[in-house]
Design a protein around this motif. Structure first.
Motif, mmCIF file in Angstrom:
data_model
loop_
_atom_site.group_PDB
_atom_site.id
_atom_site.type_symbol
_atom_site.label_atom_id
_atom_site.label_comp_id
_atom_site.label_asym_id
_atom_site.label_seq_id
_atom_site.Cartn_x
_atom_site.Cartn_y
_atom_site.Cartn_z
ATOM 1 N N ARG A 165 0.800 -1.221 0.000
ATOM 2 C CA ARG A 165 0.000 0.000 0.000
ATOM 3 C C ARG A 165 0.836 1.276 0.000
ATOM 4 O O ARG A 165 1.809 1.402 0.741
ATOM 5 N N HIS A 175 -1.110 -4.547 3.481
ATOM 6 C CA HIS A 175 -2.426 -4.769 4.081
ATOM 7 C C HIS A 175 -2.428 -6.111 4.807
ATOM 8 O O HIS A 175 -2.282 -7.155 4.183
ATOM 9 N N ASP A 179 -10.596 -6.578 3.697
ATOM 10 C CA ASP A 179 -11.648 -5.572 3.848
ATOM 11 C C ASP A 179 -12.927 -6.042 3.166
ATOM 12 O O ASP A 179 -12.888 -6.551 2.050
ATOM 13 N N HIS A 254 -16.027 0.345 6.325
ATOM 14 C CA HIS A 254 -15.762 -1.016 5.841
ATOM 15 C C HIS A 254 -15.349 -1.851 7.044
ATOM 16 O O HIS A 254 -15.024 -1.312 8.093
ATOM 17 N N HIS A 256 -12.589 -4.304 8.473
ATOM 18 C CA HIS A 256 -11.237 -4.856 8.316
ATOM 19 C C HIS A 256 -11.048 -5.977 9.328
ATOM 20 O O HIS A 256 -11.265 -5.790 10.520
HETATM 21 ZN ZN ZN Z 1 -8.177 -3.022 5.681
#
Ligand code: ZN
Length: 277
Positions: A165, A175, A179, A254, A256
């Motif tokens: 990322r 990551h 997600d 979202h 995670h």
């Molecule tokens: Zn995430």
């Protein structure tokens, strides 16, 4: 080949090798790549062996009567090649780790402080990191209720595990979880039974819950809008831990989810049958 010959061939295989190849756990969970999981056959005799990988205790489960399997988390930083699981009695089991390519993801953040934190932020971040690392290293004796995990929410994946990322053009940690694109307020359900070992409101992760499923098998949920559990609470599979939100470093609501084995963050998609090679 006549049928009796095929039967003799099968019987000639060592029982442990035959059982491990036949194991549904091996078939479903053995993804021996960095960020993946290696399922190692530890043999069939005696009580549960104590096994370790890189000095950390690993999850050992029993399958098919008296048959022991080590479920080893492989860190993203692991180099492909031959690795080894050690057993307390001095035995060592070699296994091979393949390679896996993880793609890049570029993210734009309005808050530059979330890309380059200020000195006060760094102090806070380091303390929070230590707290979370300690939770990942905890090792409780219980056997997980299930190794094939339920999805904590129902929704499409919006970012996969392991992607490299770049925030506002600067590379940060890859990551470490998965997600799911789901609306704020969606209930998050624990994918296996477990005990709440840490909750917090962190700089990057926002409102966060750690659930220990047993023997170093740990789920972490973050960016929550609301936490519905307390430290020490024992949860049945499917119990609600909190609600989806966008607290911490998040571009929008979202869910995670991290999965950790022996303090290695691994791809949660393996456990829900959504792994991509
Ligand atoms: Zn995430």
């Amino acid at each position: 080949m006549p049928r009796f010959l095929a039967l003799i061939c099968c019987l000639a295989l060592p029982l442990s090798a035959f059982a491990a190849n036949d194991s549904y756990i091996s078939r479903l969970l053995n993804k021996s790549v960095p960020g993946g999981v290696a399922v190692i056959d530890l043999g069939t005799s005696g009580p549960a062996p104590h096994a370790s990988f890189q000095g950390r205790p690993v999850l050992v489960v029993n399958e098919q009567g008296n048959h022991w399997l080590a479920i080893v988390g492989l860190p993203l930083t692991l180099k492909p090649g031959i690795q080894q699981v050690q057993v307390q009695n001095g035995q060592a089991f070699n296994f091979s780790v393949g390679s896996k390519h993880y793609p890049e993801q570029r993210i734009t953040l309005k808050n530059q402080r979330q890309v380059n934190p200020e000195p006060d932020d760094l102090k806070r971040i380091n303390g929070e990191l230590a707290e979370q690392e300690a939770a990942y290293r905890s090792f409780s004796p219980g056997t997980p209720s299930n190794l094939l995990l339920d999805k904590p929410v129902n929704g499409p994946l919006s970012s996969r595990f392991g992607v490299r990322r770049f925030f506002n053009g600067e590379e940060r940690n890859p990551h470490a979880g998965l997600d799911f694109a789901v609306p704020a307020g969606t209930p998050i359900k624990t994918p296996a039974s477990g005990k709440v070992v840490l909750i917090g409101n962190y700089f990057f992760n926002g409102n966060t819950v750690f659930v220990d499923h047993g023997q170093g098998f740990i789920s972490m949920f973050c960016h929550l809008s609301k936490i519905d559990v307390q430290i020490g609470q024992v949860l049945n599979r499917g119990a609600v831990v909190g609600r989806v939100g966008s607290t911490g470093r998040a571009t929008g609501p979202h869910m995670h989810w991290n999965v950790s084995l022996n303090d290695a963050r691994v791809d949660p998609a393996i456990f829900i049958g959504a792994f991509q090679p």
